[in-house]
Design a protein around this motif. Structure first.
Motif, short mmCIF file in Angstrom:
data_model
loop_
_atom_site.label_atom_id
_atom_site.label_comp_id
_atom_site.label_asym_id
_atom_site.label_seq_id
_atom_site.Cartn_x
_atom_site.Cartn_y
_atom_site.Cartn_z
N MET A 260 -29.44 7.25 -31.81
CA MET A 260 -29.06 6.08 -31.04
C MET A 260 -30.33 5.31 -30.66
SD MET A 260 -26.69 5.84 -27.63
CE MET A 260 -25.42 6.77 -28.44
N MET A 261 -30.21 3.99 -30.59
CA MET A 261 -31.36 3.15 -30.30
C MET A 261 -31.71 3.16 -28.80
SD MET A 261 -29.39 -0.42 -31.04
CE MET A 261 -30.67 -1.52 -30.56
N ALA A 262 -32.98 2.89 -28.51
CA ALA A 262 -33.41 2.81 -27.11
C ALA A 262 -32.76 1.59 -26.46
CB ALA A 262 -34.92 2.71 -27.05
N GLN A 263 -32.19 1.76 -25.30
CA GLN A 263 -31.44 0.69 -24.66
C GLN A 263 -32.27 -0.16 -23.70
OE1 GLN A 263 -28.33 0.11 -25.79
NE2 GLN A 263 -28.80 1.80 -27.14
N THR A 264 -33.41 0.33 -23.28
CA THR A 264 -34.17 -0.39 -22.25
C THR A 264 -34.72 -1.71 -22.75
OG1 THR A 264 -36.15 0.84 -22.83
CG2 THR A 264 -34.81 1.72 -21.04
N LYS A 265 -34.90 -1.87 -24.03
CA LYS A 265 -35.47 -3.10 -24.58
C LYS A 265 -34.43 -3.94 -25.32
CE LYS A 265 -39.85 -2.02 -23.66
NZ LYS A 265 -40.76 -2.75 -22.89
N THR A 266 -33.16 -3.63 -25.09
CA THR A 266 -32.07 -4.32 -25.78
C THR A 266 -31.12 -4.93 -24.75
OG1 THR A 266 -32.22 -2.70 -27.58
CG2 THR A 266 -30.22 -4.01 -27.48
N ALA A 267 -30.65 -6.13 -25.06
CA ALA A 267 -29.68 -6.80 -24.18
C ALA A 267 -28.55 -7.36 -25.03
CB ALA A 267 -30.36 -7.92 -23.40
N LEU A 268 -27.45 -7.59 -24.37
CA LEU A 268 -26.24 -8.12 -25.01
C LEU A 268 -25.77 -9.33 -24.21
CD1 LEU A 268 -23.73 -8.03 -26.85
CD2 LEU A 268 -22.87 -6.17 -25.41
N VAL A 269 -25.79 -10.49 -24.85
CA VAL A 269 -25.40 -11.75 -24.23
C VAL A 269 -24.29 -12.36 -25.08
CG1 VAL A 269 -26.18 -14.10 -23.69
CG2 VAL A 269 -27.67 -12.16 -23.20
N TYR A 270 -23.31 -12.96 -24.43
CA TYR A 270 -22.24 -13.61 -25.18
C TYR A 270 -21.80 -14.89 -24.50
CZ TYR A 270 -18.99 -12.14 -21.59
OH TYR A 270 -18.34 -12.00 -20.39
#
Length: 157
Positions: free
Chosen positions: A1-11
């Motif tokens: 699984m990818m590291a989540q601290t440097k990822t964001a989800l915008v919609y």
């Protein structure tokens, strides 16, 4: 699984369809989606009112203002939006061309009754070149199966 601290989800969503897709993507990525909203909200009832507004934005080359989101800390940004007239909404153009995304990777996902993500990519790539960020191919996110397939690189089967 990818590291989540440097990822964001915008919609960005008007009808709720892209919001639903963003929530599904968020479950896969273990991220809480953040809504990108227009300062002057789009009509949510009356399809003809929405068409009139988007026609005016396109005809007059208007870039609607949005409520700013802080994405300075991210390296990867999943960006969901509906496809309108076979292209991203003008709000997405304004977000991508006025937000400092230099050095970041944007992964688009789109919802549409008739368009695929490939129709939005030429626009996104043009804005990415101007903003010094990377656009990945992304995916169409109309169904849970499309979302699962679109995220397969993050979650190999």
């Amino acid at each position: 699984m990818m590291a989540q601290t440097k990822t964001a989800l915008v919609y960005f969503s008007v009808s709720g369809r892209t919001q639903t897709a963003a929530e599904a993507v968020g479950r896969y990525l273990q991220l809480t989606p953040a809504a990108l909203t227009a300062k002057a909200p789009y009509p949510t009832s009356g399809f003809q009112q929405l068409v009139a507004r988007t026609d005016a934005e396109n005809d007059q080359d208007q870039l609607p203002e949005y409520v700013p989101l802080d994405v300075h800390h991210v390296e990867t940004l999943y960006l969901g939006f509906p496809t309108w007239y076979h292209q991203p909404p003008r709000l997405i153009q304004n977000f991508l061309t006025t937000t400092d995304l230099a050095g970041k990777t944007v992964i688009p996902f789109v919802t549409s009754a008739s368009s695929r993500v490939t129709e939005s990519l030429p626009y996104l790539e043009k804005w990415a070149d101007a903003g010094d960020f990377t656009i990945q191919d992304g995916f169409t996110a109309n169904t849970p199966d499309e979302i699962a397939i679109g995220l397969k690189d993050d979650f190999p089967l």
